[in-house]
Design a protein around this motif. Structure first.
Motif, PDB file in Angstrom:
ATOM      1  N   VAL A  55     -15.823 -43.552 -64.531  1.00 15.99           N
ATOM      2  CA  VAL A  55     -14.384 -43.346 -64.809  1.00 15.99           C
ATOM      3  C   VAL A  55     -13.595 -45.116 -64.687  1.00 15.99           C
ATOM      4  CG1 VAL A  55     -14.632 -43.930 -62.080  1.00 15.99           C
ATOM      5  CG2 VAL A  55     -12.515 -42.528 -63.407  1.00 15.99           C
ATOM      6  N   GLU A  56     -12.965 -45.082 -65.297  1.00 17.26           N
ATOM      7  CA  GLU A  56     -11.901 -45.965 -65.514  1.00 17.26           C
ATOM      8  C   GLU A  56     -11.663 -46.185 -63.788  1.00 17.26           C
ATOM      9  OE1 GLU A  56     -10.772 -47.535 -68.198  1.00 17.26           O
ATOM     10  OE2 GLU A  56     -11.962 -45.991 -69.198  1.00 17.26           O
ATOM     11  N   PRO A  57     -11.177 -48.273 -63.802  1.00 14.88           N
ATOM     12  CA  PRO A  57     -11.101 -48.230 -62.345  1.00 14.88           C
ATOM     13  C   PRO A  57      -9.712 -47.936 -62.213  1.00 14.88           C
ATOM     14  CG  PRO A  57     -11.980 -50.125 -63.938  1.00 14.88           C
ATOM     15  CD  PRO A  57     -11.799 -48.840 -64.817  1.00 14.88           C
TER      16      PRO A  57
ATOM     17  N   ARG B 158     -13.847 -52.442 -55.048  1.00 14.00           N
ATOM     18  CA  ARG B 158     -13.996 -51.658 -53.504  1.00 14.00           C
ATOM     19  C   ARG B 158     -13.071 -52.297 -52.979  1.00 14.00           C
ATOM     20  NH1 ARG B 158     -19.248 -55.015 -51.005  1.00 14.00           N
ATOM     21  NH2 ARG B 158     -17.834 -56.924 -51.283  1.00 14.00           N
ATOM     22  N   THR B 159     -12.277 -53.148 -53.171  1.00 13.03           N
ATOM     23  CA  THR B 159     -11.141 -53.562 -52.568  1.00 13.03           C
ATOM     24  C   THR B 159     -10.338 -52.173 -51.923  1.00 13.03           C
ATOM     25  OG1 THR B 159     -11.041 -55.867 -52.758  1.00 13.03           O
ATOM     26  CG2 THR B 159      -9.355 -54.784 -51.890  1.00 13.03           C
ATOM     27  N   GLU B 160      -9.940 -51.980 -53.384  1.00 16.19           N
ATOM     28  CA  GLU B 160      -8.970 -50.538 -52.596  1.00 16.19           C
ATOM     29  C   GLU B 160      -9.859 -49.060 -52.688  1.00 16.19           C
ATOM     30  OE1 GLU B 160      -8.325 -50.450 -57.449  1.00 16.19           O
ATOM     31  OE2 GLU B 160      -7.443 -52.749 -57.412  1.00 16.19           O
ATOM     32  N   VAL B 161     -10.489 -48.734 -52.597  1.00 15.47           N
ATOM     33  CA  VAL B 161     -11.480 -48.131 -52.484  1.00 15.47           C
ATOM     34  C   VAL B 161     -11.214 -47.746 -50.801  1.00 15.47           C
ATOM     35  CG1 VAL B 161     -13.531 -46.361 -52.410  1.00 15.47           C
ATOM     36  CG2 VAL B 161     -12.158 -47.684 -54.757  1.00 15.47           C
ATOM     37  N   CYS B 162     -12.112 -48.821 -50.298  1.00 19.21           N
ATOM     38  CA  CYS B 162     -11.732 -49.254 -48.922  1.00 19.21           C
ATOM     39  C   CYS B 162     -10.458 -48.974 -48.017  1.00 19.21           C
ATOM     40  CB  CYS B 162     -12.720 -50.543 -48.787  1.00 19.21           C
ATOM     41  SG  CYS B 162     -14.217 -50.347 -48.811  1.00 19.21           S
TER      42      CYS B 162
ATOM     43  N   VAL C 256     -10.112 -44.710 -56.701  1.00 21.77           N
ATOM     44  CA  VAL C 256     -10.055 -44.245 -55.562  1.00 21.77           C
ATOM     45  C   VAL C 256      -9.812 -42.465 -56.006  1.00 21.77           C
ATOM     46  CG1 VAL C 256      -8.059 -44.297 -54.561  1.00 21.77           C
ATOM     47  CG2 VAL C 256      -8.923 -46.559 -55.723  1.00 21.77           C
ATOM     48  N   GLU C 257      -9.082 -42.064 -57.288  1.00 21.70           N
ATOM     49  CA  GLU C 257      -9.075 -40.840 -56.815  1.00 21.70           C
ATOM     50  C   GLU C 257     -10.661 -40.179 -56.826  1.00 21.70           C
ATOM     51  OE1 GLU C 257      -7.108 -37.241 -59.360  1.00 21.70           O
ATOM     52  OE2 GLU C 257      -6.955 -38.934 -60.264  1.00 21.70           O
ATOM     53  N   LEU C 258     -11.273 -40.074 -57.771  1.00 23.49           N
ATOM     54  CA  LEU C 258     -12.838 -39.527 -57.621  1.00 23.49           C
ATOM     55  C   LEU C 258     -13.332 -40.506 -56.192  1.00 23.49           C
ATOM     56  CD1 LEU C 258     -14.457 -38.464 -58.537  1.00 23.49           C
ATOM     57  CD2 LEU C 258     -15.524 -40.377 -59.889  1.00 23.49           C
TER      58      LEU C 258
ATOM     59  N   ASN D 129     -16.465 -48.129 -65.567  1.00 22.40           N
ATOM     60  CA  ASN D 129     -16.552 -48.659 -66.175  1.00 22.40           C
ATOM     61  C   ASN D 129     -15.541 -49.834 -66.706  1.00 22.40           C
ATOM     62  OD1 ASN D 129     -16.865 -49.615 -68.926  1.00 22.40           O
ATOM     63  ND2 ASN D 129     -16.421 -46.901 -70.096  1.00 22.40           N
ATOM     64  N   THR D 130     -16.491 -50.958 -65.874  1.00 25.87           N
ATOM     65  CA  THR D 130     -15.983 -51.786 -66.019  1.00 25.87           C
ATOM     66  C   THR D 130     -15.721 -53.268 -67.294  1.00 25.87           C
ATOM     67  OG1 THR D 130     -17.348 -52.782 -65.314  1.00 25.87           O
ATOM     68  CG2 THR D 130     -15.900 -52.237 -63.186  1.00 25.87           C
TER      69      THR D 130
END
Length: 261
Positions: free
Chosen positions: A164-166, A210-214, A170-172, A154-155
């Motif tokens: 999910v909130e930004p 995406r940067t954080e997740v990757c 990462v956790e999800l 949810n951006t």
């Protein structure tokens, strides 16, 4: 991957409205061709090839006959928002269609979706661990190949939107990647602001996620898709990095909600 949605005044989540080409009575194939041309041009402006952009033709509320027209024009990727609709339509259409489920997915609809549509390729709307766990369990129980999923973010901060909130993406994403062996984390999805005035910020926010997740998963950004952009803003989304656009009304014409007054 040339082939991700939108609508009219009454627009349930996952899609949006766009005046313009009314794709009815044999015009859907021509509308698709026009969309693919616009995708190609937007991809060129972003320095990418259009083969790297998937167009999901969102057929919500549209009859099987109209979907078939777009299929016969060579398209293979279609999206639906409601489990009841996709479960009814999919068996009436060729099994080489790549179905994307893009709507809010309730717990009691997970099993009907996965067991009723064996060629569902992607669920784009995973927004909490409970849904991820249920999908993982049902996919495992029927012995199909791992199901690709996108984490919905949810951006815009709008309470009416799922995702999910930004800060929680990462956790999800890690949960899906590490704790759901029957799921394949494949990307992130967002729905822009309804008036599209803030979509650049929404798109930037998803790219930042995406940067954080990757980084957290130790994977290259090319392995994490960005599903963003619908009928009114897909060209801008592509220019900002989208790999998956969800286009409905520009291809199929305005949405029809016969049960809604």
């Amino acid at each position: 991957m040339n082939n991700p949605e939108d609508t009219n005044n009454s627009k349930p989540e996952g899609e949006e409205a766009q005046p313009g080409m009314a794709a009815i009575d044999g015009v859907a194939a021509a509308a698709l061709h026009s969309v693919l041309q616009r995708v190609h041009q937007a991809a060129e402006r972003s320095g990418r090839g259009s083969q790297r952009i998937r167009v999901v033709a969102v057929s919500k509320t549209k009859p099987v006959s109209l979907i078939r027209q777009v299929y016969d024009a060579g398209h293979r990727c279609f999206g639906e928002n409601y489990v009841q609709e996709i479960v009814e339509k999919a068996p009436q259409l060729p099994d080489d269609i790549e179905w994307h489920f893009i709507g809010n997915l309730q717990s009691n609809k997970v099993k009907p979706l996965i067991t009723g549509v064996l060629n569902v390729a992607v669920v784009e709307s995973v927004d909490d661990q409970k849904i991820a766990n249920l999908l993982d369990r049902v996919v495992g129980s029927i012995g199909r190949k791992p199901l690709k999923v996108f984490v919905q973010v949810n951006t815009s901060g709008e309470e009416s939107k799922s995702g999910v909130e930004p800060s929680g993406c990462v956790e999800l994403a890690k949960h899906v990647s590490l704790s759901c062996p029957n799921l394949e984390f494949s990307g992130l999805m967002t729905i822009g602001m309804l008036d599209y005035s803030s979509t650049p910020e929404n798109f930037k926010a998803l790219a930042n996620c995406r940067t954080e997740v990757c980084k957290a998963l130790g994977i290259p950004e090319e392995q994490c898709e960005l599903s963003m952009g619908m009928s009114a803003d897909f060209e801008q989304a592509i220019e900002m990095g989208s790999t998956n656009v969800r286009i409905g009304s520009v291809i199929f014409g305005p949405r029809e909600y016969p049960n809604k007054k």
